[in-house]
Design an enzyme around this catalytic site. Structure first.
Site, PDB file in Angstrom:
ATOM      1  N   GLU A 185     -13.218  16.169  27.020  1.00  0.00           N
ATOM      2  CA  GLU A 185     -13.274  15.044  26.078  1.00  0.00           C
ATOM      3  C   GLU A 185     -14.278  14.039  26.643  1.00  0.00           C
ATOM      4  O   GLU A 185     -14.301  13.792  27.845  1.00  0.00           O
ATOM      5  CB  GLU A 185     -11.850  14.449  25.969  1.00  0.00           C
ATOM      6  N   CYS A 210     -12.033  18.225  10.481  1.00  0.00           N
ATOM      7  CA  CYS A 210     -11.688  17.168   9.529  1.00  0.00           C
ATOM      8  C   CYS A 210     -12.807  16.992   8.501  1.00  0.00           C
ATOM      9  O   CYS A 210     -12.792  16.039   7.737  1.00  0.00           O
ATOM     10  CB  CYS A 210     -11.383  15.863  10.261  1.00  0.00           C
ATOM     11  N   ASP A 243     -11.786  20.786  18.202  1.00  0.00           N
ATOM     12  CA  ASP A 243     -11.340  19.809  17.191  1.00  0.00           C
ATOM     13  C   ASP A 243     -12.342  18.662  17.182  1.00  0.00           C
ATOM     14  O   ASP A 243     -12.038  17.543  17.611  1.00  0.00           O
ATOM     15  CB  ASP A 243      -9.924  19.332  17.553  1.00  0.00           C
ATOM     16  N   CYS A 246       0.859  -1.193   0.000  1.00  0.00           N
ATOM     17  CA  CYS A 246       0.000   0.000   0.000  1.00  0.00           C
ATOM     18  C   CYS A 246       0.890   1.236   0.000  1.00  0.00           C
ATOM     19  O   CYS A 246       1.903   1.290   0.702  1.00  0.00           O
ATOM     20  CB  CYS A 246      -0.892  -0.035   1.238  1.00  0.00           C
TER      21      CYS A 246
HETATM   22  N1  SAH Z   1      -7.827  16.872  19.468  1.00  0.00           N
HETATM   23  C1  SAH Z   1      -7.541  15.465  19.435  1.00  0.00           C
HETATM   24  C2  SAH Z   1      -8.773  14.591  19.152  1.00  0.00           C
HETATM   25  C3  SAH Z   1      -9.630  14.999  17.995  1.00  0.00           C
HETATM   26  S1  SAH Z   1     -10.788  13.754  17.483  1.00  0.00           S
HETATM   27  C4  SAH Z   1      -6.400  15.155  18.486  1.00  0.00           C
HETATM   28  O1  SAH Z   1      -5.966  15.995  17.718  1.00  0.00           O
HETATM   29  O2  SAH Z   1      -5.902  14.023  18.527  1.00  0.00           O
HETATM   30  C5  SAH Z   1     -12.283  14.270  18.186  1.00  0.00           C
HETATM   31  C6  SAH Z   1     -12.462  13.866  19.646  1.00  0.00           C
HETATM   32  O3  SAH Z   1     -13.722  14.357  20.065  1.00  0.00           O
HETATM   33  C7  SAH Z   1     -12.474  12.365  19.916  1.00  0.00           C
HETATM   34  O4  SAH Z   1     -11.503  12.077  20.883  1.00  0.00           O
HETATM   35  C8  SAH Z   1     -13.893  12.098  20.461  1.00  0.00           C
HETATM   36  O5  SAH Z   1     -13.920  11.115  21.475  1.00  0.00           O
HETATM   37  C9  SAH Z   1     -14.260  13.456  21.029  1.00  0.00           C
HETATM   38  N2  SAH Z   1     -15.695  13.750  21.127  1.00  0.00           N
HETATM   39  C10 SAH Z   1     -16.685  13.386  20.267  1.00  0.00           C
HETATM   40  N3  SAH Z   1     -17.867  13.889  20.666  1.00  0.00           N
HETATM   41  C11 SAH Z   1     -17.634  14.607  21.810  1.00  0.00           C
HETATM   42  C12 SAH Z   1     -18.457  15.371  22.683  1.00  0.00           C
HETATM   43  N4  SAH Z   1     -19.759  15.508  22.465  1.00  0.00           N
HETATM   44  N5  SAH Z   1     -17.886  15.975  23.749  1.00  0.00           N
HETATM   45  C13 SAH Z   1     -16.540  15.855  23.981  1.00  0.00           C
HETATM   46  N6  SAH Z   1     -15.717  15.137  23.178  1.00  0.00           N
HETATM   47  C14 SAH Z   1     -16.250  14.511  22.108  1.00  0.00           C
END
Ligand code: SAH
Length: 378
Positions: free
Chosen positions: A260, A334, A307, A86
């Site tokens: 989170e 994203c 994020d 890949c």
């Molecule tokens: N900032 C981190 C993770 C981003 S991914 C990085 O860059 O690695 C998005 C994250 O949002 C995930 O860890 C997911 O568990 C969390 N998430 C999803 N819905 C949420 C909510 N309602 N409240 C808090 N966190 C949430």
């Protein structure tokens, strides 16, 4: 392009383009979706846009002639496409998967059959760490009894000394998820360490961790630069995962509050803060929307970083953000479609200053974008 299974495998959508043409098509898409808020800056390209995926999962299958193959599910189906090489997956991870595949017959392990829900080996998952060179091997199995497990571990670690741990994960359910809820056994560690922007992180088999570590450093550094952080600042990191953004910027500010919803990720984040001797970040395990309506502190917020997952932020969360009135907001997205929707909601309280895409997932449909918003003086 050079990938022989492109069009069958469903992993990449743009292997028929060259890299500049791929970037151009992503840029056009973003101009259309986001160009009305602010000019979209040029996408930050990857220097060598290959072999970047640090988490590689292969499904194991057997052909009608009895040959064992590893690969991906064909798009929207349960037919397995054999993938031998890949172009976007980490090279070491692919070598380890090949070695496991070759070892299967000598241990007489059966291959899991989805219809009959029987058989031993189901998936091979490998995580690799870009900075430390470590690898974690997870064998996902459909049965509890694994003959010759100790000898297998010995053989695979001899062949690949980078492997710091071998985890046998049990997944005997009818599900499209790769990992099951239970670890049958662990030889060595159940985690690996990697580094981003000089900070160290513990990552377990199921942790969320960005899949392209080189570009993650570009993404985080760009977000930190755009935020123009000051030593007295109070920052919120919402949707903080295992704490990578919060911990990357902690040295620049007075205090970070991170939220989170995934409990395991919060545990990892707290562990990672200690690992890096960082004491000015507090992690909360909560739904971001519930949490922001009952903030556990009183200081005014200088910078809010979000994020969220592909679904974006929910509208109730964004209404609270407007009341909170942080001076600056960094939205790491994203999914440009939900970013467009959310920027519209925020546009009566914030001015969009910068839109900066980063190529985090070369050759695929996905694209990451950072938006910098400034509070409108009301
Ligand atoms: N900032 C981190 C993770 C981003 S991914 C990085 O860059 O690695 C998005 C994250 O949002 C995930 O860890 C997911 O568990 C969390 N998430 C999803 N819905 C949420 C909510 N309602 N409240 C808090 N966190 C949430």
């Amino acid at each position: 392009m050079k990938c022989p299974v492109f069009r069958h495998c469903g992993g990449c959508s743009y292997q028929h383009h060259d890299y500049p043409a791929y970037l151009n098509s992503q840029q056009q898409k973003l101009n259309q979706l986001l160009g009305s808020f602010a000019p979209v800056r040029n996408i930050l390209a990857m220097a060598e846009p290959f072999y970047y995926r640090n988490k590689v999962q292969a499904v194991v299958s057997v052909t009608p002639k009895g040959q064992i193959i590893t690969g991906n599910y064909k798009e929207q189906s349960h037919q397995v496409v054999s993938v031998d090489h890949c172009l976007i997956e980490d090279r070491l991870a692919q070598e380890i998967i090949h070695s496991v595949r070759k070892l299967i017959p000598s241990f007489k392990w059966t291959v899991y059959d989805e219809d009959w829900q029987k058989g031993i080996i189901r998936h091979i998952l490998v995580r690799t760490a870009h900075k430390t060179g470590e690898a974690l091997l997870v064998i996902v199995v459909g049965e509890k009894i694994i003959p010759g497990k100790a000898n297998f571990v010995k053989a695979i670690r001899q062949k690949h000394p980078e492997i710091v741990g071998v985890v046998f994960n049990l997944n005997d359910r009818k599900t499209s998820q790769v990992l099951g809820p239970r670890e049958l056994s662990v030889s060595g560690r159940n985690h690996l360490y990697d580094e981003l922007l000089g900070k160290r992180y513990r990552i377990t088999a199921g942790s969320f961790y960005q899949v392209n570590p080189r570009q993650t450093e570009v993404l985080y550094q760009t977000a930190i630069d755009l935020a123009e952080l000051k030593p007295q600042d109070i920052v919120i990191d919402a949707y903080s995962g295992i704490g990578t953004i919060a911990l990357s910027l902690a040295d620049h500010v007075r205090q970070v509050y991170a939220v989170e919803s995934n409990r395991d990720a919060v545990k990892d984040a707290i562990f990672n803060a200690k690992l890096n001797n960082i004491s000015n970040v507090r992690f909360y395990s909560a739904d971001a929307t519930d949490w922001i309506y009952q903030l556990p502190f009183n200081e005014p917020v200088d910078c809010l970083i979000v994020d969220p997952p592909r679904a974006g932020c929910d509208e109730t969360f964004l209404q609270a953000v407007k009341t909170l009135q942080p001076e600056r907001m960094i939205y790491v997205s994203c999914n440009p479609e939900t970013l467009q929707r959310d920027l519209k909601i925020l546009s009566d309280a914030f001015r969009v200053e910068v839109i900066q895409p980063v190529d985090m997932f070369p050759w695929t449909d996905h694209v990451e974008t950072i938006a910098l918003l400034q509070r409108e003086i009301s």
